[in-house]
Design an enzyme around this catalytic site. Structure first.
Site, PDB file in Angstrom:
ATOM      1  N   SER A  56       0.823  -1.215   0.000  1.00  0.00           N
ATOM      2  CA  SER A  56       0.000   0.000   0.000  1.00  0.00           C
ATOM      3  C   SER A  56       0.851   1.256   0.000  1.00  0.00           C
ATOM      4  O   SER A  56       0.426   2.289  -0.528  1.00  0.00           O
ATOM      5  CB  SER A  56      -0.932  -0.006   1.222  1.00  0.00           C
ATOM      6  OG  SER A  56      -0.187  -0.122   2.430  1.00  0.00           O
ATOM      7  N   ILE A  57       2.051   1.174   0.563  1.00  0.00           N
ATOM      8  CA  ILE A  57       2.907   2.365   0.609  1.00  0.00           C
ATOM      9  C   ILE A  57       3.297   2.809  -0.793  1.00  0.00           C
ATOM     10  O   ILE A  57       3.480   3.989  -1.068  1.00  0.00           O
ATOM     11  CB  ILE A  57       4.161   2.086   1.473  1.00  0.00           C
ATOM     12  CG1 ILE A  57       4.933   3.392   1.679  1.00  0.00           C
ATOM     13  CG2 ILE A  57       5.028   1.006   0.830  1.00  0.00           C
ATOM     14  CD1 ILE A  57       6.087   3.237   2.635  1.00  0.00           C
ATOM     15  N   PHE A  58       3.398   1.845  -1.733  1.00  0.00           N
ATOM     16  CA  PHE A  58       3.774   2.199  -3.097  1.00  0.00           C
ATOM     17  C   PHE A  58       2.603   2.791  -3.867  1.00  0.00           C
ATOM     18  O   PHE A  58       2.799   3.362  -4.938  1.00  0.00           O
ATOM     19  CB  PHE A  58       4.297   0.958  -3.837  1.00  0.00           C
ATOM     20  CG  PHE A  58       5.426   0.274  -3.133  1.00  0.00           C
ATOM     21  CD1 PHE A  58       6.650   0.905  -2.980  1.00  0.00           C
ATOM     22  CD2 PHE A  58       5.267  -1.004  -2.606  1.00  0.00           C
ATOM     23  CE1 PHE A  58       7.689   0.276  -2.328  1.00  0.00           C
ATOM     24  CE2 PHE A  58       6.298  -1.639  -1.960  1.00  0.00           C
ATOM     25  CZ  PHE A  58       7.516  -0.995  -1.805  1.00  0.00           C
ATOM     26  N   GLU A  59       1.406   2.643  -3.362  1.00  0.00           N
ATOM     27  CA  GLU A  59       0.240   3.234  -4.009  1.00  0.00           C
ATOM     28  C   GLU A  59      -0.094   4.607  -3.432  1.00  0.00           C
ATOM     29  O   GLU A  59      -0.670   5.459  -4.113  1.00  0.00           O
ATOM     30  CB  GLU A  59      -0.970   2.304  -3.868  1.00  0.00           C
ATOM     31  CG  GLU A  59      -0.793   0.963  -4.568  1.00  0.00           C
ATOM     32  CD  GLU A  59      -1.989   0.048  -4.362  1.00  0.00           C
ATOM     33  OE1 GLU A  59      -2.744   0.329  -3.415  1.00  0.00           O
ATOM     34  OE2 GLU A  59      -2.159  -0.910  -5.132  1.00  0.00           O
ATOM     35  N   LEU A  60       0.261   4.816  -2.150  1.00  0.00           N
ATOM     36  CA  LEU A  60      -0.074   6.082  -1.498  1.00  0.00           C
ATOM     37  C   LEU A  60       0.828   7.202  -1.975  1.00  0.00           C
ATOM     38  O   LEU A  60       0.371   8.326  -2.199  1.00  0.00           O
ATOM     39  CB  LEU A  60       0.012   5.920   0.026  1.00  0.00           C
ATOM     40  CG  LEU A  60      -0.993   4.936   0.648  1.00  0.00           C
ATOM     41  CD1 LEU A  60      -0.717   4.794   2.140  1.00  0.00           C
ATOM     42  CD2 LEU A  60      -2.428   5.409   0.413  1.00  0.00           C
TER      43      LEU A  60
END
Length: 696
Positions: free
Chosen positions: A488-492
Site C-alpha cells: 500500500s505504501i507504493f500506491e499512497l
C-alpha cells in the site's frame, strides 16, 4: 497230390512269359538284378516289421504260390550296402523268420539295418531285387525319429485325413484296431471337429494351429507299433496371378542415375500358394532377357524370399548395372508369373541432370535443424547461458551508476517467536535466507528498511528516496505481506506509484507460497497489472534454498549484473555507510551507543554488565539488525537532553559525527573546553528507542 504234367507246363510257360514283360536293369551270372526297390522299410528299434519280397509286388505277374508250383525257389541274402558281399540268411525261427514271401522280425534290433535281397531261381531263370531296412532310435525326449517321419500337407479351412501308415500287416480283418493318437508325443483333448475313423484321423476344418507331428500307436501282440506324420498347413491354392508390389503395374516408375554410377532396380512381388511350384520372377529389357544382353555389367541377382507364411511368399529380384553407360538407359520390365497368369511393370532408367536442389534442400534442412536445436537449448537453458555470458563477458549496468543500492527489499517483518508452522518457512526465507544470500554470496548491496532506514522527515518520503536510490525493488509476497497489504505504501506515495507505472524501476516480485484464497489476493493481481517492468519468481519452499536451484539463478539473472569480489574486513564494516542516510546511520548508531552508555553509567555495576552482554548477544542473533560499537572514553561524558515527549537529544562530539575517533591526550595537554567545542545536539528518534515499523 501232384499236379498233372500238362498243367505244370502251362504254368511254367505263363511264368516265363511274365518275366519277359519287365525290362532288365542288370544281369550278373545270368541273374537279373533289379537293384534296390523304391519301397524302403523304416522302423524303430523294438518294433516288429515284415519285409516282403518286392518281386511279387511289381516286378512279375505272379505270386509266391505260383512261383513255387513252377519249381522256383525263394532265397534271402543280406548285405551292409550296395556292392557289399551278400551272405545267405540263417533264420532262427523265433525273432527272425521266413514266412512265404516275407521275412518277419519280432522285434527289430539296430544291427538288423541293411539290404535284404530276395532271389527266385531255378536252373534256367534267376531274378533278384534288394529291399532296404533301416532301424533307428527315438530322438531324445521324443516318441519318434525325425528321419523316419511321413509328411502331409493340408490347406487352411479345408478337411484333411491323416492315416496311420504301413500297419496293414498288424491289423486283423475281424477286429477293429485300437489306435491311440498323440500330438507332439502328448495326449490331447481333441476339438469336436477332429474325429477318428479306424486307422485315420480326420480334421474337418484345418486351422493354422493344427501344424505339428501326429503319432499313432498300435499294439501288436506284446509289441508297440508307432508311426509319425508331420502335418504342414498352407494357404488355399491360389487361382490368381502374382501381384507386383514394386514397381506398380499401373504407372511407369522413373529412376534417375548419373553416367558412371551404379544402378540397382529392385522388383518385389507377392505369390499366393501354388503347391510346390517355385515363384517365377525375372527382368527383361525390351524383348530380351537379361542373360541375352551382350553387356556383362548388367546382371540379375538371385531371387530372395523376403517373407513367407503358409506357403505364400513375398519375393524380390534386383537388376544391377555396375557402371551406367548411355546405352544402358531405357525401359526395363519386371515379369512375374505362375500357372494362373503373368504380370509385368516397367522402370525407366533415366539420366539425372546436374541439379543442386537436393543438396540445397539438405543444407537448408540441416541449418533449420541446427536453429531449432539452438532455440530449444536457449529456451531450456536461457538463464544459465545469460549468466555465463554476463560473468565472463558482461559489463556492469551504467543506467544505475548514480544509485547507491542494488535493490530495495520490501517484506513484512514478523518476530521469530510469532512464526507459526504454516508460514514459518516463508518468514524465515524473507527475513534471513534471502538477504544473506544476496549480500554475502552474490555481493549485492541491499537497502533493508528495518536495518538501514533513518527517517529524516515524513516516513513515506524517506521510503520514496530510498527506492529511488535502488536499481531494483524486491517485493517478497508472503501470506502476512498480502494480509497486511504491504504494497500500500507504493500506491499512497505519488512518486513511488509513478516509478512503478512508468517502468522507472524494475520490480522483482517473489511469491513465497500459494497465495490464492488469501484475503487481498485480488489486489495483488491488480498490482501486477499496474507495474510496467515486473518479473514474478516463484519460491517453492525449502528445496529452492539450495544454491544450485533454478530460483537463485533466475533471481541473479533479474538482478543488476555485479562481479563478485572478495569483501575485505573494512568493506564489511562500512557496507551501509554510503547513500543518502549514511552519515545519519552513523550518527544514529553512535547516539544509541552514547545513550546506552550514559544510562548505564548511573546504573548498578552488575546491572550494567548484564545489560551489555544481553544486548550485544541479541543484536548478533538477528542478522537483519546491524550493530555499531563505539568505545566511549572512560572519562568522557555524553549529556542527554529530553525535549518534550517527541525526541531525546544527545551531545556528541563532531569528530564522532564525521566518523573520526579523537586522539587521546594526556590530562595535562587536554583542553577542558575541547570536550564540548565541536559537539552537536542530535535527536534520538523514537525508532532509535526500539520503536520500528512492521512493513518496510
Amino acid at each position: 497230390m501232384k499236379a498233372p504234367i500238362p498243367h505244370l507246363i502251362l504254368l511254367y510257360a505263363t511264368f516265363t512269359q511274365s518275366l519277359k514283360v519287365v525290362t532288365k536293369r542288370g544281369s550278373a551270372d545270368g541273374c537279373t538284378d533289379w537293384s534296390i526297390d523304391i519301397k524302403k522299410y523304416q522302423v524303430l528299434v523294438g518294433e516288429p516289421v515284415r519285409i516282403k519280397c518286392a518281386l511279387f509286388y511289381g516286378y512279375i505277374r505272379t505270386n509266391y504260390s505260383l512261383a513255387q508250383s513252377a519249381g522256383l525257389s525263394l532265397m534271402w541274402y543280406k548285405s551292409s550296402g550296395p556292392g557289399d558281399f551278400e551272405e545267405p540268411i540263417a533264420f532262427d525261427g523265433s525273432r527272425m523268420s521266413k514266412e512265404e514271401d516275407s521275412i518277419w522280425f519280432r522285434p527289430t534290433l539296430l544291427q538288423d539295418s541293411g539290404l535284404y535281397a530276395c532271389v527266385i531261381r531255378n536252373s534256367t531263370y534267376c531274378m533278384k531285387v534288394s529291399i532296404s531296412l533301416t532301424v533307428g532310435e527315438n530322438d531324445t525326449g521324443l516318441c519318434y525319429n525325425s528321419k523316419m517321419k511321413y509328411f502331409e500337407k493340408a490347406e487352411l479351412s479345408k478337411s484333411k485325413e491323416i492315416s496311420c501308415r504301413d500297419i496293414e500287416d498288424f491289423l486283423l480283418p475281424t477286429r477293429e484296431p485300437e489306435i491311440l493318437w498323440y500330438k507332439e508325443c502328448r495326449t490331447k483333448t481333441w476339438r469336436p471337429s477332429i474325429v477318428f475313423k479306424r486307422d485315420t484321423l480326420l480334421i474337418r476344418e484345418v486351422r493354422e494351429d493344427d501344424i505339428g507331428n501326429y503319432t499313432c500307436e498300435l499294439k501288436y501282440g506284446g509289441f508297440v507299433v508307432r508311426r509319425t506324420t508331420e502335418l504342414t498347413v498352407t494357404a488355399p491354392l491360389t487361382d490368381k496371378p502374382p501381384k507386383l508390389l514394386y514397381p506398380m503395374e499401373s504407372k511407369l516408375t522413373i529412376q534417375e542415375t548419373q553416367l558412371g554410377d551404379s544402378a540397382n532396380l529392385t522388383c518385389r512381388a507377392f505369390f499366393g500358394y501354388s503347391g510346390d511350384v517355385s515363384p517365377l520372377i525375372y527382368w527383361m529389357k525390351g524383348e530380351k532377357f537379361i542373360e541375352d544382353l551382350d553387356e556383362n555389367r548388367v546382371w540379375e541377382s538371385d531371387i530372395r524370399i523376403l517373407k513367407e507364411h503358409l506357403g505364400e511368399q513375398e519375393v524380390s529380384i534386383s537388376l544391377i548395372v555396375d557402371s551406367v553407360e548411355e546405352g544402358d538407359l531405357g525401359n526395363y520390365s519386371c515379369y512375374v508369373e505362375n500357372g494362373n497368369g503373368r504380370r509385368h511393370a516397367s522402370v525407366l532408367l533415366h539420366k539425372r541432370e546436374l541439379m543442386y536442389t537436393v543438396e540445397l534442400a539438405g543444407g537448408l534442412g540441416a541449418i533449420l535443424l541446427l536453429l531449432v536445436c539452438l532455440v530449444t537449448i536457449y529456451k531450456c537453458y536461457k538463464i544459465e547461458i545469460m549468466l555465463f555470458y554476463r560473468n565472463h563477458f558482461g559489463a556492469e549496468e551504467l543506467d544505475g551508476d548514480n544509485k547507491d543500492y542494488d535493490a530495495y527489499l520490501s517484506y513484512t517483518k514478523v518476530d521469530p517467536d510469532q512464526w507459526n508452522q504454516e508460514t514459518g518457512e516463508e518468514e524465515r526465507f524473507a527475513l534471513e535466507i534471502l538477504p544473506d544470500m544476496l549480500e554475502k554470496h552474490y555481493g549485492y548491496k541491499l537497502f533493508i528498511p528495518d536495518r538501514d532506514l533513518i527517517p529524516t522527515g515524513t516516513y513515506i518520503e524517506d521510503v520514496a528516496r530510498c527506492v529511488d536510490q535502488s536499481k531494483r525493488l524486491i517485493i517478497v509476497m508472503t501470506p502476512n505481506y498480502v494480509v497486511r497489504r504491504g504494497w500500500s505504501i507504493f500506491e499512497l506515495e505519488t512518486r513511488l506509484r509513478n516509478m512503478l507505472v512508468t517502468g522507472e524501476i524494475k520490480v522483482i516480485l517473489i511469491e513465497c507460497s500459494e497465495l490464492r484464497g488469501i484475503m487481498n489476493y485480488q489486489e495483488v493481481e491488480a498490482l501486477k497489472h499496474t507495474i510496467k517492468l515486473l518479473t514474478v519468481i516463484k519460491w517453492h519452499g525449502p528445496k529452492c534454498n539450495k544454491l544450485n536451484s533454478k530460483f537463485w539463478k533466475r533471481l541473479q539473472y533479474e538482478m543488476p549484473f555485479k562481479r563478485i569480489e572478495p569483501i575485505t574486513h573494512e568493506q564489511a564494516l562500512d557496507v551501509s555507510e554510503q547513500g543518502p542516510f549514511g552519515e545519519l546511520q552513523t550518527v544514529s548508531a553512535i547516539s544509541m551507543a552514547a545513550a546506552t552508555s550514559t544510562a548505564l553509567a548511573t546504573a548498578h555495576p552488575d546491572l550494567r554488565s548484564t545489560f551489555h552482554n544481553t544486548y550485544h548477544s541479541q543484536m548478533r542473533q538477528k542478522h537483519y539488525y546491524r550493530s555499531y560499537e563505539y568505545d566511549v572514553p572512560p572519562t568522557g561524558t555524553l549529556p542527554l537532553t529530553s525535549i518534550g515527549n517527541q525526541h531525546t537529544y544527545c551531545n556528541i562530539p563532531m569528530t564522532l559525527i564525521n566518523g573520526q575517533r579523537p586522539q587521546t591526550k594526556s590530562s595535562r595537554e587536554q583542553n577542558p573546553d575541547e570536550a564540548h567545542t565541536n559537539s552537536a545536539i542530535l535527536p534520538l528518534l523514537p525508532r532509535e528507542t526500539s520503536i520500528s515499523s512492521v512493513i518496510w
